[in-house]
Each structure stands twice: as C-alpha cells, then as structure tokens.
Design a protein around this motif. Structure first.
Motif, PDB file in Angstrom:
ATOM      1  N   ASP A  26       0.852  -1.188   0.000  1.00 21.38           N
ATOM      2  CA  ASP A  26       0.000   0.000   0.000  1.00 21.38           C
ATOM      3  C   ASP A  26       0.887   1.237   0.000  1.00 21.38           C
ATOM      4  O   ASP A  26       1.339   1.701   1.052  1.00 21.38           O
ATOM      5  N   ASN A  27       1.142   1.771  -1.169  1.00 23.72           N
ATOM      6  CA  ASN A  27       1.988   2.958  -1.296  1.00 23.72           C
ATOM      7  C   ASN A  27       1.244   4.242  -0.960  1.00 23.72           C
ATOM      8  O   ASN A  27       1.871   5.285  -0.814  1.00 23.72           O
ATOM      9  N   GLU A  28      -0.066   4.173  -0.853  1.00 26.84           N
ATOM     10  CA  GLU A  28      -0.871   5.353  -0.528  1.00 26.84           C
ATOM     11  C   GLU A  28      -0.891   5.621   0.978  1.00 26.84           C
ATOM     12  O   GLU A  28      -0.660   6.736   1.418  1.00 26.84           O
ATOM     13  N   GLN A  29      -1.198   4.557   1.766  1.00 30.07           N
ATOM     14  CA  GLN A  29      -1.417   4.758   3.198  1.00 30.07           C
ATOM     15  C   GLN A  29      -0.436   3.980   4.077  1.00 30.07           C
ATOM     16  O   GLN A  29      -0.534   4.013   5.291  1.00 30.07           O
ATOM     17  N   GLY A  30       0.493   3.283   3.449  1.00 27.55           N
ATOM     18  CA  GLY A  30       1.517   2.569   4.199  1.00 27.55           C
ATOM     19  C   GLY A  30       1.179   1.115   4.439  1.00 27.55           C
ATOM     20  O   GLY A  30       0.034   0.682   4.333  1.00 27.55           O
ATOM     21  N   GLY A  31       2.197   0.359   4.742  1.00 28.74           N
ATOM     22  CA  GLY A  31       2.021  -1.059   5.034  1.00 28.74           C
ATOM     23  C   GLY A  31       1.616  -1.856   3.809  1.00 28.74           C
ATOM     24  O   GLY A  31       2.105  -1.632   2.703  1.00 28.74           O
ATOM     25  N   PHE A  32       0.691  -2.778   4.035  1.00 28.13           N
ATOM     26  CA  PHE A  32       0.191  -3.661   2.986  1.00 28.13           C
ATOM     27  C   PHE A  32      -1.331  -3.610   2.986  1.00 28.13           C
ATOM     28  O   PHE A  32      -1.946  -3.436   4.035  1.00 28.13           O
ATOM     29  N   TYR A  33      -1.922  -3.758   1.817  1.00 30.55           N
ATOM     30  CA  TYR A  33      -3.383  -3.811   1.742  1.00 30.55           C
ATOM     31  C   TYR A  33      -3.894  -4.989   2.550  1.00 30.55           C
ATOM     32  O   TYR A  33      -3.248  -6.025   2.647  1.00 30.55           O
ATOM     33  N   GLY A  34      -5.093  -4.846   3.082  1.00 29.78           N
ATOM     34  CA  GLY A  34      -5.668  -5.876   3.932  1.00 29.78           C
ATOM     35  C   GLY A  34      -6.534  -6.883   3.212  1.00 29.78           C
ATOM     36  O   GLY A  34      -6.895  -7.907   3.786  1.00 29.78           O
ATOM     37  N   ARG A  35      -6.863  -6.616   1.939  1.00 30.39           N
ATOM     38  CA  ARG A  35      -7.790  -7.524   1.265  1.00 30.39           C
ATOM     39  C   ARG A  35      -7.687  -7.399  -0.246  1.00 30.39           C
ATOM     40  O   ARG A  35      -7.466  -6.318  -0.778  1.00 30.39           O
ATOM     41  N   ILE A  36      -7.868  -8.531  -0.906  1.00 30.14           N
ATOM     42  CA  ILE A  36      -8.025  -8.593  -2.354  1.00 30.14           C
ATOM     43  C   ILE A  36      -9.263  -9.447  -2.595  1.00 30.14           C
ATOM     44  O   ILE A  36      -9.474 -10.447  -1.899  1.00 30.14           O
ATOM     45  N   ASP A  37     -10.137  -9.041  -3.510  1.00 30.22           N
ATOM     46  CA  ASP A  37     -11.393  -9.774  -3.684  1.00 30.22           C
ATOM     47  C   ASP A  37     -11.223 -11.000  -4.591  1.00 30.22           C
ATOM     48  O   ASP A  37     -10.134 -11.262  -5.095  1.00 30.22           O
ATOM     49  N   GLY A  38     -12.307 -11.722  -4.779  1.00 28.91           N
ATOM     50  CA  GLY A  38     -12.272 -12.946  -5.579  1.00 28.91           C
ATOM     51  C   GLY A  38     -12.013 -12.729  -7.054  1.00 28.91           C
ATOM     52  O   GLY A  38     -11.763 -13.682  -7.792  1.00 28.91           O
ATOM     53  N   ASN A  39     -12.056 -11.465  -7.487  1.00 24.40           N
ATOM     54  CA  ASN A  39     -11.760 -11.133  -8.881  1.00 24.40           C
ATOM     55  C   ASN A  39     -10.378 -10.512  -9.036  1.00 24.40           C
ATOM     56  O   ASN A  39     -10.095  -9.866 -10.042  1.00 24.40           O
ATOM     57  N   ASP A  40      -9.542 -10.684  -8.017  1.00 26.77           N
ATOM     58  CA  ASP A  40      -8.156 -10.223  -8.036  1.00 26.77           C
ATOM     59  C   ASP A  40      -8.035  -8.700  -8.045  1.00 26.77           C
ATOM     60  O   ASP A  40      -7.092  -8.152  -8.599  1.00 26.77           O
TER      61      ASP A  40
END
Length: 109
Positions: A26-40
C-alpha cells in the motif's frame, strides 16, 4: 527433472512473495493492503489486521534470511515499521486487532 526444493523455491519467489510485493504493498497509506477480492482486485479501503501483518513480517524476514534478497528485507522492515507505528497501542500497551485502511485503530480491544 526438478526437485521438490526447486519447485518450492520457484513457487515462493515467483508466485507468493512476488504477488505480495507486486500487488499488496500500500503505497498510498503505508504497510500492505488488507484484502483482495475474488476477482483479483485490491480493496484499498479494507481494514488491516494484526495477524496478517505479523505473518507478512515473518514471511519476508524468513525469506530474506534464507534467500538473501534485499527486496525481502525491505518488505520485512516495511511490515515491522508499520506494526510498530500503527498496531501498537502507545497509551495502554498491547496490539490493536485491526486498523482502518488509513492506519487508525478500528478495533481497540
């Protein structure tokens, strides 16, 4: 013929770790995104969980220790800094269970 060790190395470096570095930082808010949906598709406003972030830290630290790739060290340090700066409750101690996408506490129990 490839060995299981070669297959696991290939899967780890070209699939699993590559996915996290390429898609989930997550380059916007830091860290790593918390979720990716079933459609990638990344769900950028999804909460970020303490367990997921601890696992990211462990996985990249272990990958760096074994493989020596500095991209993995950078990812581990990114996860560590995010955990220390956002998941740790500086007032009462302990760790927040989850954060909003912007890094503010969501679940403070």
């Amino acid at each position: 013929m490839t060995t299981i060790k070669q297959e696991m190395h290939e899967c780890l470096t070209n699939n699993i770790l590559h996915f996290w570095l390429d898609r989930m930082v997550d380059n916007e808010q830091g860290g790593f995104y918390g979720r990716i949906d079933g459609n990638d598709h990344v769900v950028a406003d999804s909460e970020k969980g303490a367990i997921l972030n601890a696992r990211i830290l462990w996985a990249f630290a272990a990958a760096y220790r074994v493989l020596g790739d500095h991209r993995y060290l950078d990812a581990a340090l990114r996860a560590k800094e995010y955990i220390l700066n956002h998941f740790i409750d500086k007032e009462y101690g302990g760790v927040y269970w989850s954060l909003n996408a912007d890094g503010t506490p969501k679940d403070t129990k």
